[in-house]
Design a protein around this motif. Sequence first.
Motif, PDB file in Angstrom:
ATOM      1  N   CYS A  73     -27.575  13.928  -0.268  1.00  0.00           N
ATOM      2  CA  CYS A  73     -27.294  15.093   0.592  1.00  0.00           C
ATOM      3  C   CYS A  73     -27.480  14.741   2.075  1.00  0.00           C
ATOM      4  O   CYS A  73     -28.583  14.416   2.502  1.00  0.00           O
ATOM      5  CB  CYS A  73     -28.208  16.251   0.205  1.00  0.00           C
ATOM      6  N   SER A  75     -27.483  16.672   4.565  1.00  0.00           N
ATOM      7  CA  SER A  75     -28.277  17.693   5.266  1.00  0.00           C
ATOM      8  C   SER A  75     -29.732  17.709   4.818  1.00  0.00           C
ATOM      9  O   SER A  75     -30.543  18.439   5.380  1.00  0.00           O
ATOM     10  CB  SER A  75     -27.688  19.079   5.024  1.00  0.00           C
ATOM     11  N   CYS A 102     -26.554  23.628   4.338  1.00  0.00           N
ATOM     12  CA  CYS A 102     -25.524  22.888   3.589  1.00  0.00           C
ATOM     13  C   CYS A 102     -24.214  22.808   4.376  1.00  0.00           C
ATOM     14  O   CYS A 102     -23.837  23.756   5.056  1.00  0.00           O
ATOM     15  CB  CYS A 102     -25.292  23.597   2.257  1.00  0.00           C
ATOM     16  N   VAL A 103     -23.534  21.696   4.276  1.00  0.00           N
ATOM     17  CA  VAL A 103     -22.223  21.540   4.929  1.00  0.00           C
ATOM     18  C   VAL A 103     -21.084  21.513   3.889  1.00  0.00           C
ATOM     19  O   VAL A 103     -19.951  21.214   4.217  1.00  0.00           O
ATOM     20  CB  VAL A 103     -22.174  20.278   5.808  1.00  0.00           C
ATOM     21  N   TYR A 104     -21.418  21.791   2.641  1.00  0.00           N
ATOM     22  CA  TYR A 104     -20.433  21.923   1.562  1.00  0.00           C
ATOM     23  C   TYR A 104     -19.560  20.674   1.380  1.00  0.00           C
ATOM     24  O   TYR A 104     -18.353  20.771   1.162  1.00  0.00           O
ATOM     25  CB  TYR A 104     -19.573  23.191   1.783  1.00  0.00           C
ATOM     26  N   CYS A 105     -20.190  19.547   1.518  1.00  0.00           N
ATOM     27  CA  CYS A 105     -19.465  18.286   1.333  1.00  0.00           C
ATOM     28  C   CYS A 105     -19.271  17.964  -0.144  1.00  0.00           C
ATOM     29  O   CYS A 105     -18.419  17.164  -0.498  1.00  0.00           O
ATOM     30  CB  CYS A 105     -20.229  17.158   2.012  1.00  0.00           C
ATOM     31  N   ALA A 106     -20.108  18.552  -0.997  1.00  0.00           N
ATOM     32  CA  ALA A 106     -20.065  18.319  -2.457  1.00  0.00           C
ATOM     33  C   ALA A 106     -20.504  16.911  -2.854  1.00  0.00           C
ATOM     34  O   ALA A 106     -20.254  16.487  -3.977  1.00  0.00           O
ATOM     35  CB  ALA A 106     -18.701  18.636  -3.048  1.00  0.00           C
ATOM     36  N   CYS A 108     -23.429  16.141  -3.483  1.00  0.00           N
ATOM     37  CA  CYS A 108     -24.437  16.353  -4.529  1.00  0.00           C
ATOM     38  C   CYS A 108     -23.757  16.459  -5.900  1.00  0.00           C
ATOM     39  O   CYS A 108     -24.221  15.890  -6.882  1.00  0.00           O
ATOM     40  CB  CYS A 108     -25.259  17.595  -4.236  1.00  0.00           C
TER      41      CYS A 108
HETATM   42  S1  SF4 Z   1     -22.772  20.170  -0.555  1.00  0.00           S
HETATM   43 FE1  SF4 Z   1     -24.576  19.284  -1.543  1.00  0.00          FE
HETATM   44  S2  SF4 Z   1     -24.788  17.250  -0.626  1.00  0.00           S
HETATM   45 FE2  SF4 Z   1     -23.402  18.422   0.720  1.00  0.00          FE
HETATM   46  S3  SF4 Z   1     -24.792  19.306   2.242  1.00  0.00           S
HETATM   47 FE3  SF4 Z   1     -24.564  20.834   0.635  1.00  0.00          FE
HETATM   48  S4  SF4 Z   1     -26.295  20.504  -0.761  1.00  0.00           S
HETATM   49 FE4  SF4 Z   1     -26.079  18.664   0.545  1.00  0.00          FE
END
Ligand code: SF4
Length: 179
Positions: A73, A75, A102-106, A108
Motif C-alpha cells: 500500500c 499510502s 487511500c488512493v484507490y490504486c488497488a 492491495c
Molecule cells: S487501494 Fe489499497 S493499496 Fe491502494 S492506497 Fe488504497 S488501501 Fe492502499
Amino acid sequence: MTVKEFFKKTLFIEIIKGLALTLSRLFSHAVTRQYPKEKREPFPGSRGLHALVRDAETGKEKCVGCGLCAAMCPSQCIYIYTTEGEENKKIVDRYEIEVLRCVYCAFCVEACPFAALVLTEHYEYSDYSRDAFYYTKEQLLENWDKYMAGSKGKEYFERFWGPKSKDIAEVSPPRGGNS
Ligand code: SF4
Ligand code: SF4
C-alpha cells in the motif's frame, strides 16, 4: 504567408468556427446529472469502498494476515494485527483500513495471494467525522455482505482479477446488511 492563411487571419475564420460550435451546443440537451437526485449505476469494476472477502464455508474472513497488502500500500493505510494460533497459523485479530488516506490504486487487491480483499463499487460514504472512515475488520466484512452479495463477488474476481477467481470457488451468502 499563403493567400489561404491571409484570408483565415483577416476574416477571423477560426474564431467564427468556434462561435458557431458554441451556438450549435447552446440548444442541445444538457448532459449534467442533478446528483444526488439523479444517479447512475456505477461502472462494473470501479474502485470504491473496501471489503474483506467472507469465506463461504467458514463465514469468516479469507484473510490470513500475511501483510502483503499492507506492505504494497503506497499510502500505508492498512493496519493488521495478528497473533499466533494452532500450528503456527496466524489469527487476524484486527484488520483496519484508514479509507481517507487511500488512493484507490488497488495494489492491495493485486498483492493479496488469497483473493481476500476487494474494492467494491460503492462510492457514497461521505461523513462529517474522520473516525467514520476508519474501517475495522468487522465493518469490512459487512461491506462484503452488503456490496458483493450473491454472485457479485465471484463475478468481480472473474472479470477483473482473473487468476484469483479460482480462489473464490463458492459464492459467499449474504449475511445481514442491505444489498
Ligand atoms: S487501494 Fe489499497 S493499496 Fe491502494 S492506497 Fe488504497 S488501501 Fe492502499
Ligand atoms: S494480502 Fe490478503 S491475506 Fe494477506 S493480509 Fe492482506 S488481505 Fe490478508
